[in-house]
Write an enzyme that holds these catalytic residues in place. Structure first.
Site, PDB file in Angstrom:
ATOM      1  N   GLU A  59      37.864  45.863  64.181  1.00 29.88           N
ATOM      2  CA  GLU A  59      37.629  46.730  65.322  1.00 29.88           C
ATOM      3  C   GLU A  59      38.988  46.925  65.996  1.00 29.88           C
ATOM      4  OE1 GLU A  59      34.828  45.372  68.301  1.00 29.88           O
ATOM      5  OE2 GLU A  59      35.309  47.112  69.546  1.00 29.88           O
TER       6      GLU A  59
ATOM      7  N   ARG B  60      34.562  31.165  59.305  1.00 32.05           N
ATOM      8  CA  ARG B  60      35.767  31.753  59.867  1.00 32.05           C
ATOM      9  C   ARG B  60      36.840  30.689  59.964  1.00 32.05           C
ATOM     10  NH1 ARG B  60      34.328  35.005  63.979  1.00 32.05           N
ATOM     11  NH2 ARG B  60      36.386  35.110  64.891  1.00 32.05           N
TER      12      ARG B  60
ATOM     13  N   LYS C 283      39.538  37.310  69.970  1.00 34.60           N
ATOM     14  CA  LYS C 283      40.298  38.450  70.514  1.00 34.60           C
ATOM     15  C   LYS C 283      40.190  38.511  72.027  1.00 34.60           C
ATOM     16  CE  LYS C 283      39.365  41.590  67.211  1.00 34.60           C
ATOM     17  NZ  LYS C 283      39.165  42.882  66.596  1.00 34.60           N
TER      18      LYS C 283
HETATM   19  P1  ATP Z   1      36.455  38.385  67.691  1.00 30.72           P
HETATM   20  O1  ATP Z   1      35.134  37.768  67.311  1.00 30.72           O
HETATM   21  O2  ATP Z   1      37.494  37.410  68.079  1.00 30.72           O
HETATM   22  O3  ATP Z   1      36.341  39.541  68.629  1.00 30.72           O
HETATM   23  P2  ATP Z   1      36.129  39.869  65.372  1.00 30.72           P
HETATM   24  O4  ATP Z   1      35.619  39.010  64.296  1.00 30.72           O
HETATM   25  O5  ATP Z   1      35.101  40.657  66.090  1.00 30.72           O
HETATM   26  O6  ATP Z   1      36.997  39.009  66.350  1.00 30.72           O
HETATM   27  P3  ATP Z   1      36.999  42.118  63.920  1.00 30.72           P
HETATM   28  O7  ATP Z   1      38.094  43.051  64.199  1.00 30.72           O
HETATM   29  O8  ATP Z   1      35.612  42.620  64.016  1.00 30.72           O
HETATM   30  O9  ATP Z   1      37.223  40.869  64.863  1.00 30.72           O
HETATM   31  O10 ATP Z   1      37.213  41.413  62.524  1.00 30.72           O
HETATM   32  C1  ATP Z   1      37.463  42.103  61.332  1.00 30.72           C
HETATM   33  C2  ATP Z   1      37.108  41.235  60.161  1.00 30.72           C
HETATM   34  O11 ATP Z   1      37.859  40.030  60.185  1.00 30.72           O
HETATM   35  C3  ATP Z   1      35.646  40.835  60.218  1.00 30.72           C
HETATM   36  O12 ATP Z   1      35.095  41.006  58.925  1.00 30.72           O
HETATM   37  C4  ATP Z   1      35.662  39.401  60.632  1.00 30.72           C
HETATM   38  O13 ATP Z   1      34.597  38.693  60.080  1.00 30.72           O
HETATM   39  C5  ATP Z   1      37.004  38.911  60.100  1.00 30.72           C
HETATM   40  N1  ATP Z   1      37.503  37.811  60.928  1.00 30.72           N
HETATM   41  C6  ATP Z   1      37.779  37.843  62.246  1.00 30.72           C
HETATM   42  N2  ATP Z   1      38.171  36.636  62.688  1.00 30.72           N
HETATM   43  C7  ATP Z   1      38.163  35.817  61.615  1.00 30.72           C
HETATM   44  C8  ATP Z   1      38.466  34.434  61.419  1.00 30.72           C
HETATM   45  N3  ATP Z   1      38.868  33.640  62.417  1.00 30.72           N
HETATM   46  N4  ATP Z   1      38.355  33.931  60.174  1.00 30.72           N
HETATM   47  C9  ATP Z   1      37.958  34.717  59.159  1.00 30.72           C
HETATM   48  N5  ATP Z   1      37.653  36.012  59.271  1.00 30.72           N
HETATM   49  C10 ATP Z   1      37.744  36.567  60.487  1.00 30.72           C
HETATM   50 MG    MG Z   2      33.765  41.873  65.141  1.00 32.96          MG
END
Ligand code: ATP
Ligand code: MG
Length: 563
Positions: free
Chosen positions: A32, A260, A270
């Site tokens: 995102e 994760r 984030k």
């Molecule tokens: P946050 O939960 O901190 O807002 P997010 O997971 O929503 O982060 P996205 O931009 O939606 O952030 O993530 C893009 C991709 O990266 C998704 O498929 C998510 O599952 C993966 N991702 C994000 N954070 C991690 C992590 N700590 N470890 C592994 N994969 C991750």
């Molecule tokens: Mg997300």
């Protein structure tokens, strides 16, 4: 690099290709654009792009941009830059969920026509209250049994901006008694009178993440939709959407969840990273202390080290906390093989070599990288006056101290053996200068008579050395698991490491100043650095990671024995 460890997702894909369920593998990385990418995203990228490449398939880069308030073109740009820098290529497959807004809208109309969605006028608070809890079933909305015609009319009015924000939503009609809360008539469209960074004011209703995400995957023909564990409970909802619209979508992607990445001494949410930036605790998303890809780039982490780290941590189903030291280990492994070596003195102590000719300057040969003979050699100036590191001299040396001390002999790297003859002090008794003699027969740092010295010191020639600014970065937080501490009620402020950035002046050999920004190098015996800035009169370097200091370890051991 070690051979790839297999894991359950790779095994599922192998099986799907073997049984003919799929002919090719199509994955996606779906960030995102509401922040910069971090090391957790690197894990997801290595998995998605890595598997696609390994099996001759492809990986899409798709921006999940359904939340216009928090998203921006700056984030879209930075994400593309970081994906490329990490070594991944989406080819022609760059997509935006916002490009599917019309399609999502058509799907929503279809759900309404099939009596599977309704416009609900409960307030957000009421919706929450009606939802029930894990132990109690929810209650049905009084708007749940509106006719298809009425719902169509209302939804079109929503789309045309005839309702205010929050006045109504479109909900899926599933099961208010489901043990899975995600299935209790979730919201799929809400009104937001907000401009979108790509669609402008075309839309004032936006689909929720849950609705948009699974349908985006289906539209793009994703075969394996890999996501983190927190979406496991959403899978039944995704499957429900895809089943309802089965005849309207090209395929039904299989979602597979993995754990994760969590890393010690940092945060990877984030929301929290945004707070660090907005509260100006760091200088920006690319502050070298941030766990972001751009921060790590400025810090000097090579992309191959990040990829190697992701390979080593593996893919599993249970959440864990990975030691930051493991990432640093991977960084050192790469830099040890690739970084050029230079000499720089951080805390100078003047040394006069009394038997060395006054005006003589020698250009000595120094090895650029002992791990890589092809890196060649360079010239280092040497003269009668030099600087060594203050910590490399002890007037009253403890046992096993192999550096310089009165009467002791050490090697100056690439130069000569010197012996300390006299210690000069100021009025307060502080050592300000050493008088040493050198042995001209030991040129290059080796003695023809086989005489051995244990200590080898780095040094710079006093007249030729030039100053630079070194930024010594350390962990941003002083506790292992700041996320957990914050939950216990401690504030970010008290969890921060007050010494996460120290700026010092260094005197370095002249050849260093030719390096371009972004170049990694090692200050011998000190650590790995990267050039941040190389402009007239201003040369700045960032510390990437320290070397393992064997003396510090020994000293710690000795101290422990004393206790
Ligand atoms: P946050 O939960 O901190 O807002 P997010 O997971 O929503 O982060 P996205 O931009 O939606 O952030 O993530 C893009 C991709 O990266 C998704 O498929 C998510 O599952 C993966 N991702 C994000 N954070 C991690 C992590 N700590 N470890 C592994 N994969 C991750
Ligand atoms: Mg997300």
């Amino acid at each position: 690099m070690e051979e790839k460890k297999s894991h359950f997702i790779r095994q599922i894909i192998e099986q799907d290709l073997k049984t003919g369920k799929h002919q090719t593998v199509i994955t996606r990385f779906p960030p995102e654009p509401n922040g910069y990418l971090h090391i957790g995203h690197a894990k997801s990228m290595c998995l998605n792009f890595g598997l696609a490449k390994e099996f001759g398939g492809r990986c899409h880069l798709r921006f999940d941009d359904t939340n216009p308030e928090k998203e921006s073109p700056e984030f879209v740009r930075s994400i593309q830059e970081d994906v490329r820098w990490l070594g991944f290529d989406w080819g022609e497959h760059l997509y935006f969920a916002s490009d599917y807004f019309e399609q999502f809208y058509q799907y929503a109309l279809e759900l309404i026509k099939r009596s599977k969605a309704y416009v609900c006028h409960l307030t957000p608070e009421q919706i929450r209250e009606y939802r029930g809890t894990l132990t109690e079933p929810g209650r049905e909305s009084p708007y749940r049994n509106r006719s298809v015609e009425e719902n169509l009319k209302l939804f079109i009015q929503m789309k045309n901006g005839e309702f205010a924000e929050g006045e109504c939503v479109l909900r899926a009609k599933i099961d208010m008694a489901s043990p899975n809360l995600n299935l209790r008539d979730p919201v799929i469209y809400r009104i937001k009178k907000v401009s979108h960074h790509r669609t402008g004011d075309k839309w004032c209703i936006y689909p929720t993440y849950d609705f948009a995400h699974c349908l985006s995957d289906a539209i793009e023909g994703i075969t394996h939709s890999l996501c983190t564990l927190e979406f496991e409970d959403h899978r039944p909802l995704y499957d429900w959407f895809l089943d309802q619209l089965e005849d309207k979508i090209p395929c039904h992607p299989q979602q597979i969840e993995f754990a994760r990445l969590n890393l010690t001494y940092t945060v990877l949410s984030k929301r929290k990273l945004t707070k660090l930036v907005e509260d100006k605790i760091v200088s920006g998303w690319d502050d070298p202390r941030m766990p972001t890809i751009s921060g790590m780039r400025r810090r000097g982490f090579p992309p191959e080290a990040i990829r190697e780290f992701c390979e080593r941590i593996g893919i599993a189903k249970s959440d864990n906390l990975v030691d930051y030291a493991m990432l640093e280990f991977c960084v050192r492994e790469v830099l040890n093989k690739t970084a050029l070596r230079f000499m720089g003195v951080f805390d100078p102590l003047k040394v006069v070599i009394t038997n060395y000719p006054e005006d003589k300057i020698e250009e000595l040969d120094a090895v650029n990288n002992p791990e890589d003979p092809s890196a060649g050699t360079r010239k280092v100036p040497f003269g009668r006056e030099i600087y060594i590191e203050r910590s490399d001299f002890r007037e009253d040396p403890p046992r096993k101290y192999f550096r310089l001390a009165p009467g002791k002999e050490v090697r100056l790297r690439y130069a000569y053996y010197i012996r300390c003859e006299k210690v000069i002090k100021d009025e307060q008794g502080r050592v300000i200068e050493l008088h040493c003699t050198y042995d001209p027969a030991t040129k290059g740092g080796f003695s023809p008579d086989g005489r051995k010295v244990k200590g080898t010191l780095h040094w710079v020639a006093l007249k030729q050395a030039k100053p630079l600014e070194a930024r010594l970065y350390d962990r941003l937080f002083q506790v292992e698991n700041p996320g957990l501490e914050e939950k216990k009620g401690r504030s970010f402020q008290e969890l921060l490491n007050p010494k996460s950035l120290e700026v010092v002046q260094v005197l370095a050999e002249p050849a260093l100043f030719e390096l371009l920004p972004g170049t990694n190098f090692q200050f011998e015996r000190i650590g790995y650095f990267v050039v941040e800035q190389n402009e007239q009169e201003r040369f700045v370097v960032n510390r990437t990671v320290t070397l393992k200091d064997s003396w510090a370890k020994l000293e710690a051991k000795l101290n422990q024995k004393k206790k």
